[in-house]
Scaffold this motif. Structure first.
Motif, PDB file in Angstrom:
ATOM      1  N   ARG A 103      60.579  19.615   7.537  1.00 33.08           N
ATOM      2  CA  ARG A 103      60.023  18.727   9.071  1.00 33.08           C
ATOM      3  C   ARG A 103      59.204  19.598  10.117  1.00 33.08           C
ATOM      4  O   ARG A 103      59.258  20.846   9.538  1.00 33.08           O
ATOM      5  CB  ARG A 103      61.731  18.341   9.689  1.00 33.08           C
ATOM      6  N   SER A 104      58.814  18.940  10.999  1.00 34.03           N
ATOM      7  CA  SER A 104      57.694  19.041  11.894  1.00 34.03           C
ATOM      8  C   SER A 104      58.563  19.770  12.923  1.00 34.03           C
ATOM      9  O   SER A 104      58.732  18.736  13.740  1.00 34.03           O
ATOM     10  CB  SER A 104      56.539  18.577  11.166  1.00 34.03           C
ATOM     11  N   VAL A 105      58.424  20.860  13.789  1.00 33.43           N
ATOM     12  CA  VAL A 105      58.621  20.943  15.119  1.00 33.43           C
ATOM     13  C   VAL A 105      57.860  20.553  15.823  1.00 33.43           C
ATOM     14  O   VAL A 105      56.626  20.529  16.053  1.00 33.43           O
ATOM     15  CB  VAL A 105      59.334  22.105  15.039  1.00 33.43           C
ATOM     16  N   ALA A 106      57.967  20.630  17.380  1.00 30.64           N
ATOM     17  CA  ALA A 106      56.548  20.855  18.551  1.00 30.64           C
ATOM     18  C   ALA A 106      55.543  21.683  18.487  1.00 30.64           C
ATOM     19  O   ALA A 106      56.245  23.190  18.355  1.00 30.64           O
ATOM     20  CB  ALA A 106      57.566  20.820  19.647  1.00 30.64           C
ATOM     21  N   GLY A 107      54.822  21.592  18.524  1.00 32.53           N
ATOM     22  CA  GLY A 107      53.553  22.498  18.965  1.00 32.53           C
ATOM     23  C   GLY A 107      53.997  23.810  19.549  1.00 32.53           C
ATOM     24  O   GLY A 107      53.395  25.244  19.015  1.00 32.53           O
ATOM     25  N   ILE A 132      56.774   4.198   4.006  1.00 31.71           N
ATOM     26  CA  ILE A 132      58.262   4.137   4.943  1.00 31.71           C
ATOM     27  C   ILE A 132      57.878   5.753   5.856  1.00 31.71           C
ATOM     28  O   ILE A 132      57.892   5.731   7.117  1.00 31.71           O
ATOM     29  CB  ILE A 132      59.623   3.522   5.437  1.00 31.71           C
ATOM     30  N   LEU A 133      57.940   6.300   5.098  1.00 31.18           N
ATOM     31  CA  LEU A 133      58.135   7.945   6.262  1.00 31.18           C
ATOM     32  C   LEU A 133      56.636   8.068   7.058  1.00 31.18           C
ATOM     33  O   LEU A 133      56.638   9.290   7.887  1.00 31.18           O
ATOM     34  CB  LEU A 133      57.849   9.090   4.790  1.00 31.18           C
ATOM     35  N   GLU A 134      55.828   7.227   6.682  1.00 30.88           N
ATOM     36  CA  GLU A 134      54.716   7.093   8.484  1.00 30.88           C
ATOM     37  C   GLU A 134      55.310   6.873   9.778  1.00 30.88           C
ATOM     38  O   GLU A 134      54.762   7.906  10.860  1.00 30.88           O
ATOM     39  CB  GLU A 134      53.657   6.217   8.237  1.00 30.88           C
ATOM     40  N   ASN A 135      57.219   6.305   9.792  1.00 36.03           N
ATOM     41  CA  ASN A 135      57.117   6.114  10.533  1.00 36.03           C
ATOM     42  C   ASN A 135      58.534   6.973  11.445  1.00 36.03           C
ATOM     43  O   ASN A 135      58.915   6.920  13.297  1.00 36.03           O
ATOM     44  CB  ASN A 135      58.526   4.393  11.117  1.00 36.03           C
ATOM     45  N   ASP A 136      58.461   8.158  10.746  1.00 34.38           N
ATOM     46  CA  ASP A 136      58.971   9.338  11.364  1.00 34.38           C
ATOM     47  C   ASP A 136      57.924  10.544  10.894  1.00 34.38           C
ATOM     48  O   ASP A 136      57.920  10.896  10.337  1.00 34.38           O
ATOM     49  CB  ASP A 136      60.695   9.237  10.698  1.00 34.38           C
ATOM     50  N   PRO A 137      57.443  10.782  12.339  1.00 32.94           N
ATOM     51  CA  PRO A 137      56.783  11.879  12.153  1.00 32.94           C
ATOM     52  C   PRO A 137      56.773  12.874  11.685  1.00 32.94           C
ATOM     53  O   PRO A 137      56.359  14.124  11.534  1.00 32.94           O
ATOM     54  CB  PRO A 137      55.172  11.733  13.550  1.00 32.94           C
ATOM     55  N   ASP A 138      58.054  13.372  11.878  1.00 40.00           N
ATOM     56  CA  ASP A 138      58.873  14.425  12.010  1.00 40.00           C
ATOM     57  C   ASP A 138      59.290  15.075  10.821  1.00 40.00           C
ATOM     58  O   ASP A 138      59.214  16.154  10.488  1.00 40.00           O
ATOM     59  CB  ASP A 138      59.829  14.555  12.299  1.00 40.00           C
ATOM     60  N   ILE A 139      59.418  13.340   9.546  1.00 44.78           N
ATOM     61  CA  ILE A 139      59.414  14.416   8.060  1.00 44.78           C
ATOM     62  C   ILE A 139      58.269  14.031   7.467  1.00 44.78           C
ATOM     63  O   ILE A 139      57.420  13.475   7.728  1.00 44.78           O
ATOM     64  CB  ILE A 139      60.370  13.107   8.083  1.00 44.78           C
ATOM     65  N   VAL A 140      57.714  15.832   7.028  1.00 42.51           N
ATOM     66  CA  VAL A 140      56.725  15.819   6.467  1.00 42.51           C
ATOM     67  C   VAL A 140      56.794  15.583   4.769  1.00 42.51           C
ATOM     68  O   VAL A 140      56.163  15.522   4.506  1.00 42.51           O
ATOM     69  CB  VAL A 140      56.921  17.301   6.656  1.00 42.51           C
ATOM     70  N   ALA A 141      58.595  15.611   3.934  1.00 36.96           N
ATOM     71  CA  ALA A 141      59.002  15.702   2.719  1.00 36.96           C
ATOM     72  C   ALA A 141      60.305  15.320   2.846  1.00 36.96           C
ATOM     73  O   ALA A 141      60.354  16.399   3.581  1.00 36.96           O
ATOM     74  CB  ALA A 141      58.008  16.969   2.167  1.00 36.96           C
ATOM     75  N   ILE A 142      60.680  15.341   1.632  1.00 37.81           N
ATOM     76  CA  ILE A 142      61.895  14.955   1.004  1.00 37.81           C
ATOM     77  C   ILE A 142      61.663  15.289  -0.530  1.00 37.81           C
ATOM     78  O   ILE A 142      61.429  14.959  -0.868  1.00 37.81           O
ATOM     79  CB  ILE A 142      62.950  13.711   1.766  1.00 37.81           C
TER      80      ILE A 142
END
Length: 639
Positions: A557-561, A495-505
């Protein structure tokens, strides 16, 4: 010691009359094992034990070597074998593992001499145990397997067939049938061909005979009997012989019948062959990967109360440190902040209904039990999802799980979950930057023990594909990656695939508390609606959930490039004047607790505190949510 006889105890690949098939290797683990040799499976009487057998696992079944003891019955049984009066073996087995009618594993407990096999192939008969009170219990995992294979003497010669090289052909099987058996075969072929629009007949085999098949259907006439008035295609006795002869050449009776059908214009040939057999008794669920659900729910702390209060005191201020004392000076009070939060429960449920007609009509499997299993699986996944990242529904959605009651780790306050930002969108980025960011931010983690890393299969694949300058894989396994990141394991979460901003918890689930009062645990309810003839089912739980330890999670989290990394600089504090000077840093905005932007120098009145928080300006980001807040306390002027 030479065996008294040998032979196949059971052969693999033989389909039994009840539909089961012993698969190759089902008893492979019993190679060279010694089991009792008994008479007619009479294991309730010790006098029926005639000796022992040594099992030998082969690719095509289980071969056995029999050794008789010196008992009177054993001597008599040995004489019967030598005289050729007995030539059949069977086995008694239990602990069967069966799937789709195929026996994959089991344990042979005894080999038995029997008067005759149940059929030329194999037959599995369920064993019935009779208790002393007269009740009978059918043991589904215990069977007697008649191989229908003849014994061999120790020298390897067969009592039943002197020429082992002559294999029995389809023609031999057909010729060995009685007239009555042939009539049944002809009847089955005739009925199938007749259903395709062709009247199937044959010259008189058994005049005016009347038979009853296994289902009780009367054959009031011979369907192969020729009707002179009928001009439809005729399947004569010679046609049957031709089909059998063709099957002998090709090795396939099905192919031979199809060849005949094509030659005679028969289209619905599939009617001659059995329906497909389901491999499972009930439909299998196609779901998202659920392994992570047990990791989340099983690892979380459980409390018998649902209203949970978290109360803490921040001792990281310098003013909270112990101080040295010089005689004649004033002792100063320590300073630290305290805070608390309360988490209350919410109800999570799943509701289903079934028409009673459907329940009655579905006889292949227990549809109610199957549906209840589906409800529990989906309830567990939804609760685990709410705990990890939230249910994803809009705030205005009436079905949303309140995030103030089940607090998502990914969205929790920075005081409980540290945010680690990584720019993975620019051209020079690589997954290696995630490793660096996690390792650098690990100093801020205050959770219990070794945490677990929850991430996606996509991120895991990027880690495993990471190579050094020589083209060698850096991480050859998830264990190596976990060691590098200082986590206990790496768990994929679909389900983490649905939120591309989250890389890991990254979190130790023992630091997350799930609370439920008595009666609030998972419960199933059902009711019958007499007006609509429907059964209704409800499964629900009432729980609260929240991290209860500060800084106990890390959310990557991943930020904008296009974003630029910037590091905030701490303000300077002049204790003599109780003033705070705000630095000027490009991309950093400093604000107080009310959100007012600060600049220059501000004085802090005596006894009051000033909280300064740094936030990134648009187009910038911090590597971590730590080191972006400072608290200053006003002191009395010197002198």
């Amino acid at each position: 010691m030479e065996a008294d006889f040998s032979g196949y105890a059971t052969k693999a690949g033989l389909k039994c009359s009840d539909g089961r098939t012993i698969m190759p290797g089902a008893f492979k683990h019993q190679d060279q094992m010694r089991v009792p040799l008994v008479w007619q499976h009479g294991h309730s009487d010790p006098e029926n034990v005639l000796g022992h057998s040594i099992l030998e696992s082969r690719d095509d079944g289980v071969y056995t070597y029999g050794f008789f003891n010196k008992s009177q019955k054993a001597v008599h049984a040995k004489g019967l074998i030598e005289h050729g009066d007995i030539n059949m073996l069977s086995i008694w087995a239990n602990e069967l593992v069966e799937r789709g009618g195929k026996v994959l594993h089991g344990a042979i407990r005894e080999v038995s001499l029997v008067l005759s096999g149940a059929n030329p192939g194999a037959l599995i008969e369920n064993v019935t145990v009779r208790h002393s009170d007269g009740d009978e219990v059918m043991l589904e995992d215990e069977v007697i397997i008649y191989s229908g294979l003849e014994l061999e003497h120790a020298d390897g010669n067969s009592d039943a067939d002197e020429d082992e090289s002559d294999e029995e052909t389809i023609q031999d099987i057909y010729d060995s049938m009685t007239d009555k058996q042939k009539q049944v075969v002809h009847y089955m072929l005739g009925q199938a061909l007749e259903s395709a629009g062709n009247e199937v007949q044959q010259d008189n085999i058994d005049d005016d005979s009347t038979d009853t098949d296994q289902e009780g259907t009367k054959m009031t006439r011979n369907v192969f009997e020729k009707d002179e008035k009928d001009t439809s295609p005729i399947l004569s006795h010679s046609d049957i012989q031709g089909i059998v002869a063709d099957a002998t050449k090709t090795g396939s009776l099905k192919q031979a019948v199809e060849n005949y059908a094509l030659a005679h214009g028969i289209n619905d040939i599939e009617a001659l062959f059995p329906e497909a057999t389901a491999l499972t008794s009930a439909p299998e669920f196609y779901t998202r990967r659920m392994e992570w659900v047990n990791v989340v729910l099983g690892g979380a702390r459980k409390s018998p109360f649902s209203r949970v209060k978290t109360h803490w005191a921040d001792l990281t201020f310098d003013e909270a440190r112990a101080k040295g004392y010089i005689k004649g000076t004033m002792k100063k009070e320590e300073f630290f902040g305290t805070a608390r939060r309360v988490t209350t429960p919410a109800t999570i449920y799943k509701k289903q209904k079934l028409d009673r007609d459907d329940i009655v009509d579905i006889t292949d499997f227990d549809v109610v039990a199957w549906m209840k299993g589906e409800m529990r699986v989906m309830l567990d996944e939804e609760l685990a999802r709410a705990i990890l990242i939230g249910d994803g529904r809009d705030v205005a959605d009436e079905d949303k799980i309140p995030e103030g009651n089940i607090r998502p780790i990914a969205k929790d306050d920075d005081l409980f979950a540290i945010t680690v930002n990584v720019n993975m969108g620019d051209a020079s980025s690589s997954i290696g930057e995630v490793v660096d960011a996690i390792v650098m931010s690990r100093q801020h983690y205050r959770g219990t023990g070794m945490p677990t890393m929850f991430t996606t299969e996509t991120i895991i694949a990027q880690f495993l594909l990471l190579k050094d300058t020589l083209g060698r894989r850096i991480y050859t396994s998830l264990d190596q990656l976990a060691t590098e990141l200082r986590v206990s394991s790496v768990v994929p979460v679909e389900i983490l695939e649905n939120d591309p901003d989250i890389v890991a918890i990254i979190v130790n689930m023992n630091d997350y508390n799930i609370g439920a009062d008595k009666g609030g645990s998972v419960a199933m309810f059902d009711d019958f609606d007499i007006d609509y003839n429907q059964y209704k089912y409800l499964i629900e739980t009432r729980v609260s959930g929240a991290l209860v330890r500060l800084k106990s999670a890390m959310v990557v989290r991943s930020v904008a490039g296009s974003s630029q990394l910037v590091k905030p600089t701490a303000p300077t504090f002049d204790a003599a004047t109780s003033s705070v000077t705000i630095p000027t840093v490009t991309g950093v905005v400093y604000k107080d607790a009310e959100g007012t932007t600060l600049s220059g120098t501000d004085s802090v009145p005596e006894g009051e505190t000033l909280v300064v928080t740094a936030t990134p300006a648009p187009g910038y980001y911090f590597s971590s949510s730590e080191d972006d807040s400072w608290t200053y306390k006003g002191v009395a002027p010197a002198g």
